[in-house]
Scaffold this motif. Structure first.
Motif, PDB file in Angstrom:
ATOM      1  N   ASN A 177      55.427 -62.950 -13.944  1.00  0.00           N
ATOM      2  CA  ASN A 177      55.012 -61.844 -14.821  1.00  0.00           C
ATOM      3  C   ASN A 177      56.247 -61.117 -15.357  1.00  0.00           C
ATOM      4  O   ASN A 177      56.573 -60.007 -14.909  1.00  0.00           O
ATOM      5  CB  ASN A 177      54.128 -60.847 -14.045  1.00  0.00           C
ATOM      6  CG  ASN A 177      52.866 -61.477 -13.517  1.00  0.00           C
ATOM      7  OD1 ASN A 177      51.924 -61.721 -14.254  1.00  0.00           O
ATOM      8  ND2 ASN A 177      52.844 -61.730 -12.213  1.00  0.00           N
ATOM      9  N   PRO A 178      56.982 -61.732 -16.275  1.00  0.00           N
ATOM     10  CA  PRO A 178      58.233 -61.124 -16.728  1.00  0.00           C
ATOM     11  C   PRO A 178      58.057 -59.875 -17.582  1.00  0.00           C
ATOM     12  O   PRO A 178      58.942 -59.018 -17.610  1.00  0.00           O
ATOM     13  CB  PRO A 178      58.891 -62.246 -17.545  1.00  0.00           C
ATOM     14  CG  PRO A 178      57.747 -63.085 -18.019  1.00  0.00           C
ATOM     15  CD  PRO A 178      56.721 -63.030 -16.934  1.00  0.00           C
ATOM     16  N   LEU A 179      56.945 -59.735 -18.270  1.00  0.00           N
ATOM     17  CA  LEU A 179      56.786 -58.639 -19.222  1.00  0.00           C
ATOM     18  C   LEU A 179      56.339 -57.343 -18.551  1.00  0.00           C
ATOM     19  O   LEU A 179      56.975 -56.298 -18.728  1.00  0.00           O
ATOM     20  CB  LEU A 179      55.794 -59.032 -20.312  1.00  0.00           C
ATOM     21  CG  LEU A 179      55.637 -58.032 -21.469  1.00  0.00           C
ATOM     22  CD1 LEU A 179      56.981 -57.816 -22.160  1.00  0.00           C
ATOM     23  CD2 LEU A 179      54.584 -58.514 -22.455  1.00  0.00           C
ATOM     24  N   LEU A 180      55.260 -57.395 -17.782  1.00  0.00           N
ATOM     25  CA  LEU A 180      54.709 -56.182 -17.165  1.00  0.00           C
ATOM     26  C   LEU A 180      54.718 -56.226 -15.643  1.00  0.00           C
ATOM     27  O   LEU A 180      54.289 -55.269 -14.999  1.00  0.00           O
ATOM     28  CB  LEU A 180      53.270 -55.950 -17.654  1.00  0.00           C
ATOM     29  CG  LEU A 180      53.117 -55.641 -19.139  1.00  0.00           C
ATOM     30  CD1 LEU A 180      51.644 -55.505 -19.495  1.00  0.00           C
ATOM     31  CD2 LEU A 180      53.879 -54.379 -19.521  1.00  0.00           C
ATOM     32  N   GLY A 181      55.173 -57.297 -15.059  1.00  0.00           N
ATOM     33  CA  GLY A 181      55.220 -57.379 -13.614  1.00  0.00           C
ATOM     34  C   GLY A 181      53.839 -57.483 -12.993  1.00  0.00           C
ATOM     35  O   GLY A 181      52.825 -57.669 -13.674  1.00  0.00           O
ATOM     36  N   SER A 182      53.801 -57.312 -11.679  1.00  0.00           N
ATOM     37  CA  SER A 182      52.535 -57.427 -10.953  1.00  0.00           C
ATOM     38  C   SER A 182      51.852 -56.084 -10.738  1.00  0.00           C
ATOM     39  O   SER A 182      50.750 -56.026 -10.207  1.00  0.00           O
ATOM     40  CB  SER A 182      52.769 -58.087  -9.595  1.00  0.00           C
ATOM     41  OG  SER A 182      53.678 -57.314  -8.819  1.00  0.00           O
ATOM     42  N   GLY A 183      52.523 -55.004 -11.137  1.00  0.00           N
ATOM     43  CA  GLY A 183      51.953 -53.669 -10.952  1.00  0.00           C
ATOM     44  C   GLY A 183      52.824 -52.830 -10.042  1.00  0.00           C
ATOM     45  O   GLY A 183      53.357 -53.339  -9.047  1.00  0.00           O
ATOM     46  N   PRO A 184      53.011 -51.542 -10.347  1.00  0.00           N
ATOM     47  CA  PRO A 184      53.848 -50.679  -9.510  1.00  0.00           C
ATOM     48  C   PRO A 184      53.382 -50.662  -8.060  1.00  0.00           C
ATOM     49  O   PRO A 184      52.187 -50.533  -7.772  1.00  0.00           O
ATOM     50  CB  PRO A 184      53.671 -49.298 -10.159  1.00  0.00           C
ATOM     51  CG  PRO A 184      53.245 -49.580 -11.554  1.00  0.00           C
ATOM     52  CD  PRO A 184      52.433 -50.827 -11.492  1.00  0.00           C
ATOM     53  N   GLY A 185      54.342 -50.821  -7.151  1.00  0.00           N
ATOM     54  CA  GLY A 185      54.036 -50.728  -5.727  1.00  0.00           C
ATOM     55  C   GLY A 185      53.405 -51.953  -5.111  1.00  0.00           C
ATOM     56  O   GLY A 185      52.984 -51.912  -3.942  1.00  0.00           O
ATOM     57  N   THR A 186      53.330 -53.079  -5.829  1.00  0.00           N
ATOM     58  CA  THR A 186      52.608 -54.249  -5.322  1.00  0.00           C
ATOM     59  C   THR A 186      53.521 -55.308  -4.699  1.00  0.00           C
ATOM     60  O   THR A 186      53.034 -56.360  -4.270  1.00  0.00           O
ATOM     61  CB  THR A 186      51.797 -54.910  -6.450  1.00  0.00           C
ATOM     62  OG1 THR A 186      52.687 -55.268  -7.532  1.00  0.00           O
ATOM     63  CG2 THR A 186      50.725 -53.976  -6.965  1.00  0.00           C
TER      64      THR A 186
END
Length: 456
Positions: free
Chosen positions: A322-331
């Motif tokens: 997930n290079p653009l938005l990642g997996s989600g903050p804190g995950t």
């Protein structure tokens, strides 16, 4: 006077309500709160100094939902909102070159939050980050009134106090490593690394010999506390800071007479062997373990280095997926717990050992929020360093060496934060967001001071 009188009326009503409630013993608290708010209304910078002073002592309130820093911060935010509403505080103070980067980062952060793999974990991460954002805005508003020498004194004394507690009480240690009032020895080491440049400034700018001896003792106490943390990253950051000190004061060092240099060499010949002698054997062993790095991940004989390598492997995989938005903050802990590394490096298979953070703020943000957000966050740290160094250069051009010295030592403290973020997961650290905003404030002050000279 309208706002102070309205505050008095509000707290008077609150006191009467408490007196008529089943908890009348809480009524005096309303009076104390009123006094505190009025003091903050007149001297809001005192509130920011109080927050800075209690950060190393926050562990005293770890079992409470409302810590001293949170209470002071909420009260200070209320006061500043009131002052902005009545235009007693100009809104132009919020102007900062950091906003473009921060707003871009927050836009990507919210998008990542919306697409998160775990809304619950992301919400907890956002709550922590919100505290830092609030301190950023507060520092922009009142940073120009902040007494920088007093800030250095408070940070040095506060961290020094926790060093004393950690060195002489097993209660404030984590498996023999000093953790102060915090749960992580490395976080404690970061506080010490931040405080050392400030303590050195106090030594070099003491008004008399007695004060200088006191701050020298504080420096030695901080260095002793660092050795007790067994933090390898802390040692590296301290050496870098001392190197910057020598470069900045090279002209003063060059003016030393040969006899003074001889005394300095004699002092080093005594202090260095003494430091090695009193340094814990465990700390020396941890430093020697860095030699394992040249053998590759599979040859690690140090569990800590092995875990950190596994964080990089897992984080790199998350970035690729997930290079653009990642997996989600804190995950990050959620993804790490599903790997074999979590079980391999978990001593007792407890949930806390399986769900581990990245122990690298940059890696954590790149993997959780995405590459663009990670670049913006890194750019904010670099911009803060540039702001402080640029302000230092402006003060030197104006011949104000005392102010330039202060900026040099604050830049060293900011550098300590930036370097430690490679070893810790601390995107919400209060000192980080305060220094990000303070760097902008100090640069604007230096630029304003230069304008009259250019006009003349």
């Amino acid at each position: 006077m309208i706002i102070p009188l309205s505050l008095i009326g509000l707290f008077a009503i609150a006191a009467l309500v408490l007196l008529a409630s089943p908890w009348p013993y809480l009524a005096p608290g309303a009076a104390i709160g009123l006094v505190g708010l009025l003091v903050l209304y007149r001297r809001p910078a005192w509130g920011l100094l109080a927050i800075i002073a209690v950060v190393p002592l926050e562990g005293l309130f770890k079992d409470s939902d409302l810590s001293a820093a949170k209470l002071i911060g909420a009260s200070l935010a209320l006061v500043l909102l009131l002052q902005l509403a009545v235009k007693q505080l100009p809104g132009e103070r919020l102007r900062s070159s950091m906003w473009r980067l921060l707003l871009g980062f927050m836009a990507l952060y919210l998008l990542s939050f919306w697409a998160s793999d775990s809304s619950e974990m992301s919400l907890g991460h956002f709550r922590e980050l919100a505290v830092g954002l609030l301190l950023f805005a507060i520092t922009l508003l009142i940073g120009r009134e902040l007494n920088l020498p007093m800030m250095c004194r408070l940070v040095t004394l506060s961290v020094g106090l926790t060093c004393i507690m950690a060195m002489f009480s097993a209660k404030y240690q984590d498996e023999g490593r000093a953790a102060g009032l915090l749960s992580d020895p490395n976080v404690f080491a970061m506080l010490i690394a931040i405080a050392v440049p400030m303590a050195l400034w106090l030594v070099l700018n003491s008004p008399n010999r007695l004060h200088r001896l006191f701050w020298i003792a504080c420096c030695l106490l901080l260095l002793a506390g660092m050795t007790k943390t067994n933090s390898r990253s802390g040692l590296v950051v301290l050496l870098i800071s001392l190197g910057i000190v020598l470069v900045h004061y090279r002209e003063q060092v060059a003016r030393l007479r040969p006899r003074h240099l001889g005394f300095a060499m004699l002092g080093l010949a005594i202090l260095l062997p003494a430091a090695v002698a009193v340094m814990p054997d465990t700390y020396i062993a941890r430093i020697q373990s860095l030699t394992y790095l040249k053998s590759g991940v599979n040859a690690f004989k140090d569990d800590s280095l092995g875990r950190r390598s596994s964080y990089i492997v897992v984080g790199s995989k998350m970035i690729r997926e997930n290079p653009l938005l990642g997996s989600g903050p804190g995950t990050f802990p959620l993804h790490y717990a599903t790997t074999g590394y979590a079980k391999a490096f978990s001593a007792n298979r407890k949930v806390g050992d399986l769900y581990r953070r990245a122990h690298n703020t940059y890696l954590e943000i790149f993997s959780e929020v995405g590459v663009p957000a990670g670049l913006l966050f890194t750019a904010m740290v670099i911009l803060a360093l540039y702001n402080l160094w640029y302000a230092r250069r402006l003060w030197l051009q104006q011949g104000n060496h005392k102010q330039a010295d202060m900026l040099t030592h604050l830049c060293m403290s900011m550098l300590a934060i930036g370097l430690f973020l490679m070893f810790l997961s601390a995107p919400n650290h209060k000192y980080l967001w305060i220094m990000l905003a303070l760097s902008s404030v100090l640069r604007l002050e230096a630029e304003r001071a230069r304008l009259p000279q250019e006009a003349a």
